[in-house]
Scaffold this motif. Structure first.
Motif, mmCIF file in Angstrom:
data_model
loop_
_atom_site.group_PDB
_atom_site.id
_atom_site.type_symbol
_atom_site.label_atom_id
_atom_site.label_comp_id
_atom_site.label_asym_id
_atom_site.label_seq_id
_atom_site.Cartn_x
_atom_site.Cartn_y
_atom_site.Cartn_z
ATOM 1 N N ALA A 125 0.731 -1.506 -0.171
ATOM 2 C CA ALA A 125 0.430 -0.167 -0.290
ATOM 3 C C ALA A 125 1.224 1.173 0.155
ATOM 4 N N ARG A 126 2.074 1.286 0.454
ATOM 5 C CA ARG A 126 2.709 2.217 0.383
ATOM 6 C C ARG A 126 3.117 2.419 -0.733
ATOM 7 N N TYR A 127 3.061 2.043 -1.802
ATOM 8 C CA TYR A 127 3.753 2.279 -3.352
ATOM 9 C C TYR A 127 2.404 2.808 -3.905
ATOM 10 N N THR A 128 0.921 2.383 -3.759
ATOM 11 C CA THR A 128 0.004 2.920 -4.042
ATOM 12 C C THR A 128 -0.556 4.190 -3.836
ATOM 13 N N VAL A 129 0.366 5.371 -3.251
ATOM 14 C CA VAL A 129 -0.525 6.588 -2.998
ATOM 15 C C VAL A 129 -0.163 7.300 -3.583
ATOM 16 N N ALA A 152 -9.752 9.504 -3.236
ATOM 17 C CA ALA A 152 -9.974 10.947 -2.323
ATOM 18 C C ALA A 152 -8.352 10.804 -0.868
ATOM 19 N N GLN A 153 -9.434 9.329 -0.130
ATOM 20 C CA GLN A 153 -8.275 8.991 0.949
ATOM 21 C C GLN A 153 -7.197 9.371 0.922
ATOM 22 N N ARG A 154 -6.543 8.410 -0.857
ATOM 23 C CA ARG A 154 -5.396 8.016 -0.905
ATOM 24 C C ARG A 154 -4.336 9.751 -0.817
ATOM 25 N N LEU A 155 -5.204 10.624 -1.441
ATOM 26 C CA LEU A 155 -4.733 11.880 -2.279
ATOM 27 C C LEU A 155 -4.669 12.656 -0.581
ATOM 28 N N ARG A 156 -5.489 12.340 -0.203
ATOM 29 C CA ARG A 156 -5.136 12.910 1.396
ATOM 30 C C ARG A 156 -4.503 12.587 2.376
ATOM 31 N N ILE A 157 -4.078 11.096 2.127
ATOM 32 C CA ILE A 157 -2.565 9.881 3.121
ATOM 33 C C ILE A 157 -1.311 11.268 1.947
ATOM 34 N N ALA A 158 -1.628 10.790 0.766
ATOM 35 C CA ALA A 158 -0.466 11.644 0.556
ATOM 36 C C ALA A 158 0.631 12.879 0.795
ATOM 37 N N ARG A 159 -0.911 14.166 0.638
ATOM 38 C CA ARG A 159 -0.172 15.278 1.689
ATOM 39 C C ARG A 159 0.137 15.099 3.047
ATOM 40 N N ALA A 160 -0.621 14.081 3.223
ATOM 41 C CA ALA A 160 -0.366 13.879 5.053
ATOM 42 C C ALA A 160 1.395 13.559 4.898
ATOM 43 N N VAL A 161 1.459 12.579 4.116
ATOM 44 C CA VAL A 161 3.161 11.964 3.655
ATOM 45 C C VAL A 161 3.967 13.235 3.096
ATOM 46 N N PHE A 166 -7.478 9.146 12.351
ATOM 47 C CA PHE A 166 -6.362 9.704 10.884
ATOM 48 C C PHE A 166 -4.926 7.957 11.274
ATOM 49 N N ARG A 167 -4.571 7.939 12.340
ATOM 50 C CA ARG A 167 -3.574 6.611 12.561
ATOM 51 C C ARG A 167 -3.672 5.699 11.582
ATOM 52 N N ARG A 168 -5.427 5.161 12.112
ATOM 53 C CA ARG A 168 -5.516 3.370 11.206
ATOM 54 C C ARG A 168 -6.215 4.182 9.878
ATOM 55 N N VAL A 169 -5.785 4.621 8.970
ATOM 56 C CA VAL A 169 -5.676 5.205 7.193
ATOM 57 C C VAL A 169 -4.688 5.157 7.521
ATOM 58 N N PHE A 170 -3.850 5.805 7.519
ATOM 59 C CA PHE A 170 -2.598 5.973 7.540
ATOM 60 C C PHE A 170 -2.002 4.890 7.232
ATOM 61 N N ARG A 171 -2.253 3.815 8.566
ATOM 62 C CA ARG A 171 -1.336 2.137 7.839
ATOM 63 C C ARG A 171 -1.715 1.872 7.134
ATOM 64 N N ARG A 172 -2.998 1.819 6.816
ATOM 65 C CA ARG A 172 -3.377 1.248 5.992
ATOM 66 C C ARG A 172 -3.189 0.720 4.684
ATOM 67 N N GLU A 173 -3.644 2.558 4.591
ATOM 68 C CA GLU A 173 -3.033 3.081 3.214
ATOM 69 C C GLU A 173 -1.039 2.795 3.611
#
Length: 337
Positions: free
Chosen positions: A214-218, A276-285, A310-317
């Motif tokens: 998942a860390r590579y798909t963001v 949309a969630q992946r885009l938000r997580i990409a911004r968080a990264v 947020f922590r749960r979603v971040f870890r999953r993504e």
């Protein structure tokens, strides 16, 4: 226990996967013979085969002799057939590869081996060969992350899990990208011999056992040119500080919710909400790696009022915690200096 582990190779195959497989199976055999595994186990005989038994030329133009022809291997129950990645990086290359005479013949032979009860496995872009053979119909599978949208569009009868590194679907094992063939071979060892042996091999070869890509798909959307997806990206990016609804996304892209969902699934293998969630997580990264803002502040800036959520979603993504991601970025930066 399996009697044969056959690895199918084609002209143009990357050299790495074949060497990785040889190293992993060879190391497993040595460790098993040395009695270093808790329970006695037998490593299957490893053979390299081509469709017709002829030597192949690898991607670096090296000649690779093989042990025989897949057409004469007669694989069945108790055997494993492994197809390493084809070295194809784009949808166009995948389409061309599946039309090659040797690959088309291999698709027939893969289906035949599966019908006789052999376990079929593939990594990276070779998962398209398994899907084309019908082996994955009605099953879960993964593939390399940047081809997930193409895979989902071409093989709608397969339940795609692009976040997973390895998916074992009872007779069909698939692996994604990021050193995928090593993950695949370790999964095969764990399934057919002993989980403890697979773990020991990973330890001896210093291979980290990952369960997510998942860390590579963001940032996979960077490969997409669909104007609707690009419009959706712009809308979400401009509203990254809040959650947006499907109706809002549809209005912003001048589509209906159903049409938007279909286009995003075709391009990216996910839903508009997931994108949309992946885009938000990409911004968080980006914020975690380039600023000193707290995790709580970063969460709020990408639309999560609840830091725990947020922590749960971040870890999953991404496959890691926000703090771990920040720490890894700092380590990488210090190594570059």
């Amino acid at each position: 226990m399996p009697s044969t582990l056959a690895q199918l190779v084609f002209d143009g195959i990357p050299d790495g996967p074949v060497g990785v497989a040889l190293d992993i199976v060879g190391t497993a055999s040595r460790l098993a013979r040395a009695g270093l595994v808790d329970a006695p186990c037998t490593v299957p005989r490893h053979r390299i085969v081509s469709v017709d038994g002829a030597a192949i030329r690898t991607a670096t133009k090296r000649t690779l002799e093989v042990d025989g022809a897949l057409a004469r291997a007669r694989l069945g129950a108790g055997d494993v057939l492994v197809v390493p990645g084809l070295g194809m990086a784009t949808p166009k290359q995948i389409a061309a590869a599946l039309e090659r005479r040797d690959v088309a013949r291999a698709i027939e032979l893969v289906a035949r081996a599966a019908a006789r009860g052999a376990t079929i496995a593939a990594s990276c872009s070779a998962t398209f060969v398994l899907a084309a053979a019908g082996v994955l119909d009605g099953r879960e599978a993964t593939t390399t992350w940047w081809l997930a949208g193409t895979f989902a569009q071409r093989f709608p009868r397969v339940t795609l899990r692009p976040d997973r590194m390895v998916v074992d679907a009872d007779g069909a094992i698939t692996a994604g990208s990021a050193f995928a063939h090593a993950d695949l071979m370790l999964a095969i060892l764990a399934r057919t011999t002993s989980p403890s042996l697979a773990h020991l091999v990973a330890k001896y070869l210093v291979l980290d056992e990952r369960d997510s890509q998942a860390r590579y798909t963001v940032m996979e959307h960077l490969r997409v040119s669909d104007p609707v997806v690009l419009a959706l990206e712009r809308f979400v990016a401009s509203n990254v500080g809040r959650q947006v609804t499907l109706d809002e996304m549809a209005r912003a892209t001048a589509t209906s919710p159903r049409t938007l969902a279909r286009k995003v699934a075709r391009a990216l293998g996910t839903t508009p909400q997931g994108f949309a969630q992946r885009l938000r997580i990409a911004r968080a990264v980006h914020l975690l790696e380039t600023t000193q803002r707290s995790v709580e502040d970063v969460a709020a800036r990408v639309g999560y009022a609840d830091p725990a959520a947020f922590r749960r979603v971040f870890r999953r993504e991404t496959g890691e915690t926000p703090r771990a991601r920040r720490a890894r970025a700092r380590r990488d930066s210090s190594h570059d200096r």
